[in-house]
Design a protein around this motif. Structure first.
Motif, PDB file in Angstrom:
ATOM      1  N   LEU A 162       0.951  -1.025   0.386  1.00 36.86           N
ATOM      2  CA  LEU A 162      -0.148  -0.307   0.242  1.00 36.86           C
ATOM      3  C   LEU A 162       1.149   1.332  -0.357  1.00 36.86           C
ATOM      4  O   LEU A 162       0.489   2.144  -0.681  1.00 36.86           O
ATOM      5  CB  LEU A 162      -0.846   0.003   1.174  1.00 36.86           C
ATOM      6  CG  LEU A 162      -1.987   1.241   0.904  1.00 36.86           C
ATOM      7  CD1 LEU A 162      -2.949   0.090  -0.047  1.00 36.86           C
ATOM      8  CD2 LEU A 162      -2.657   0.974   2.507  1.00 36.86           C
ATOM      9  N   LYS A 163       1.742   1.112   0.956  1.00 37.86           N
ATOM     10  CA  LYS A 163       2.499   2.585   0.837  1.00 37.86           C
ATOM     11  C   LYS A 163       3.635   2.780  -0.331  1.00 37.86           C
ATOM     12  O   LYS A 163       3.971   3.700  -1.289  1.00 37.86           O
ATOM     13  CB  LYS A 163       3.871   2.361   1.551  1.00 37.86           C
ATOM     14  CG  LYS A 163       3.569   2.896   2.953  1.00 37.86           C
ATOM     15  CD  LYS A 163       5.038   2.571   4.767  1.00 37.86           C
ATOM     16  CE  LYS A 163       5.005   2.664   5.750  1.00 37.86           C
ATOM     17  NZ  LYS A 163       5.442   2.819   6.530  1.00 37.86           N
ATOM     18  N   ILE A 164       3.566   1.618  -1.483  1.00 40.08           N
ATOM     19  CA  ILE A 164       4.464   1.438  -2.483  1.00 40.08           C
ATOM     20  C   ILE A 164       3.691   2.361  -3.412  1.00 40.08           C
ATOM     21  O   ILE A 164       3.855   3.264  -4.416  1.00 40.08           O
ATOM     22  CB  ILE A 164       4.542   0.108  -3.227  1.00 40.08           C
ATOM     23  CG1 ILE A 164       5.796  -0.239  -2.838  1.00 40.08           C
ATOM     24  CG2 ILE A 164       5.237   0.596  -4.415  1.00 40.08           C
ATOM     25  CD1 ILE A 164       6.584  -1.558  -2.646  1.00 40.08           C
ATOM     26  N   VAL A 165       1.984   1.837  -3.590  1.00 41.35           N
ATOM     27  CA  VAL A 165       1.005   2.532  -4.689  1.00 41.35           C
ATOM     28  C   VAL A 165       1.200   3.749  -3.946  1.00 41.35           C
ATOM     29  O   VAL A 165       0.762   5.351  -4.988  1.00 41.35           O
ATOM     30  CB  VAL A 165       0.160   1.948  -4.504  1.00 41.35           C
ATOM     31  CG1 VAL A 165      -0.892   2.408  -5.685  1.00 41.35           C
ATOM     32  CG2 VAL A 165       0.222   0.131  -4.666  1.00 41.35           C
ATOM     33  N   LEU A 166       0.892   3.500  -2.671  1.00 38.64           N
ATOM     34  CA  LEU A 166       0.503   5.290  -2.645  1.00 38.64           C
ATOM     35  C   LEU A 166       1.060   6.445  -2.286  1.00 38.64           C
ATOM     36  O   LEU A 166       1.119   7.455  -2.496  1.00 38.64           O
ATOM     37  CB  LEU A 166       0.065   5.415  -1.245  1.00 38.64           C
ATOM     38  CG  LEU A 166      -1.753   4.337  -0.691  1.00 38.64           C
ATOM     39  CD1 LEU A 166      -1.856   4.626   0.952  1.00 38.64           C
ATOM     40  CD2 LEU A 166      -2.271   5.169  -1.013  1.00 38.64           C
ATOM     41  N   SER A 167       2.882   6.255  -2.296  1.00 44.09           N
ATOM     42  CA  SER A 167       3.783   6.815  -2.743  1.00 44.09           C
ATOM     43  C   SER A 167       4.221   7.233  -3.650  1.00 44.09           C
ATOM     44  O   SER A 167       5.135   7.859  -4.143  1.00 44.09           O
ATOM     45  CB  SER A 167       4.906   6.782  -1.700  1.00 44.09           C
ATOM     46  OG  SER A 167       5.400   4.873  -2.256  1.00 44.09           O
TER      47      SER A 167
END
Lengths: 187, 187, 187, 187
Positions: free
Chosen positions: C97-102
């Motif tokens: 999720l962090k990867i996508v959101l960032s």
DNA sequence: CATGAATGAGCATTCATTCAT
DNA sequence: CATGAATGAATGCTCATTCAT
């Protein structure tokens, strides 16, 4: 003080502290409280500042040699006075000395300046020794290479005093004694 | 030769010639026939190259002192062999010497390296003189400041030979004689 | 674990921590205990690694939606389960999720991936709401924009939970209540 | 326009379009029609440009909140005006918003800036809700987590509108309605 | 004389990617 | 399958010098 002299003064301090390359025109201007462009009103370029500093040192050394020449009286104490005088001169012009010593290997104006100093020093020492030998106050030695040896010694002493003041421990009286033992025949 | 050694080799030559700051990574890479990035595969950064060179010199000087120590026999010729040995060592490691002499005033790793050398030289000279004095082959002198004088002389001689080779005229035998007259009592 | 999976695993962690650009192939290789070249045995290029991670997340989300679909029973509790389920899913796949959101704002594969997720989420919410409205368990609302509102809410909640965990204070039950008040008519 | 402002302006556009890391000083200078060195006459480094942009946004948001505060009259329409106002503010400062949204996960100055905005937003919402509850125009709800829910919703709405404008379809009036149903008791 | 904004070539360093072994 | 040395284009940043005011 005139702007030009302030620039020279600050530059002397800065180059002595952080070297010629480390001294940027921006920092120099800031510390001198002037704008960067003003530097170029008074000097052709950065190297020109160095040239002026070196010229000043040259003049000071010439004057110093003149003093030494007029003060000599030819007795066996001459050699001591000359050596001690040079050490004193170094300490009196520490910043200039640092500048020359730290840059003569890399910057040709400095190299040129140092060459002149060394040659004059060598010539002066030769002249003094020849006189003293004629007067019989020092041993008969080969003048030229011995003068070079003295120049080398002085060069080394200056550096030790300038860059390793902690180590110094006021060894120069013994250095003078060292030279005296080598040159002056025992009573 | 391994790439790392080639880089060190070229760097040694270039820094000796044009100084640490004058030696750009681009020029170094070009002259070594490698790409600029390759430098950073072998060294952390530009300073790291200098550090390696200084370390090498340090090692070489250590080995040299070891040789001197094992070769000494304590007679009055010892002092000559030490001085001549040091001059020889300087000539054998000209590039490294130039690097240290031209940068110790401005680069702290060089300063550190030079400090170590000077301290070891001083210690070694003190030790030799003390021994020679015990054996009665040299005069009674104050060891510490006299050793410093010798260090200074050597430092100066090296510089004269390195940077003013034209002026040199092989004055070092007379320099040795100069020292001998000062330290060794006449027969 | 196979080399390829180890690379993916470490990459997931690193990209989540320091971002796609911050994750260098050198550091990735080192942390995975392999050589840099090995990465290119398993992936076409750096972006290809990201693509695999995104595809994995896509698959996991598909499976998750499948679970939700089969578990729904149509009563008015459904909406709560869906929201809570999504929050749970986010926490279970924090790194992805962090990867996508960032990165969705800057990297087109991420943007594409995020677009797919949002569209499927929107479609799923619309479908659920339509069903629930037919069953009379939620109010009559405009399905499409309301579903978008729910997507937006969920997107925001995820970010708050992921990037400001300190602020969170477990506010999601109240978020669910907030939605329930808006959608479920009072008894 | 002053050079500094032109740099800021172009930087804002570029960072919003291709991100902070994607925006190179070379490209920025070229697009601003100045030389690369000029950038560093006006900003300490690249990050300093970002800092200025973030500070500007901060100031604009402060002013916006001030306007909202002075314009509120406490009736049940307040909440709508606040939400719509925030959406409007986002659209009016699209570039700045994109910058923050695309970098807060990776760049600490952005994270810091976003944190401040979120905290102030949360505080402002809490304050408004408490006031409205006292006046009896909205339901009795737990203020803190409900304010967080609103922040999350707004955060999500902004992102949907900024990055998926095609999908938008002007759903925000329905989002406002969604909130109103949840907070305002039916007549 | 003085300013200070602007320049642009140059610098050390990074990093995704390739390829011979 | 794996290695790791080598690449080279690109990046952020510096600094002596110029010039319109």
């Amino acid at each position: 003080m005139k702007t030009k002299d302030r620039i020279l003064d600050i530059a002397r301090t800065m180059i002595a502290e952080i070297g010629y390359h480390g001294t940027t025109t921006a920092a120099l201007a800031k510390r001198a409280g002037i704008s960067e462009g003003t530097i170029y009103r008074h000097f052709e370029n950065k190297e020109d500042i160095l040239l002026h500093i070196l010229q000043d040192l040259d003049d000071k050394y010439s004057a110093f040699l003149q003093t030494l020449r007029s003060a000599r009286d030819g007795d066996h104490g001459t050699i001591e006075r000359i050596l001690q005088g040079h050490v004193q001169f170094s300490m009196d012009n520490l910043a200039d000395l640092k500048i020359v010593l730290s840059s003569y290997a890399l910057l040709s104006p400095s190299k040129q300046s140092m060459t002149t100093v060394i040659e004059r020093m060598h010539e002066f020492f030769s002249e003094c020794m020849r006189r003293s030998m004629e007067m019989g106050v020092i041993r008969e030695v080969e003048v030229d290479p011995t003068a070079k040896t003295l120049v080398a010694l002085l060069l080394g002493v200056m550096q030790l005093k300038v860059y390793w003041p902690d180590m110094d421990g006021d060894f120069d009286p013994q250095a003078v004694l060292f030279v005296r033992r080598s040159l002056v025949p025992e009573a």
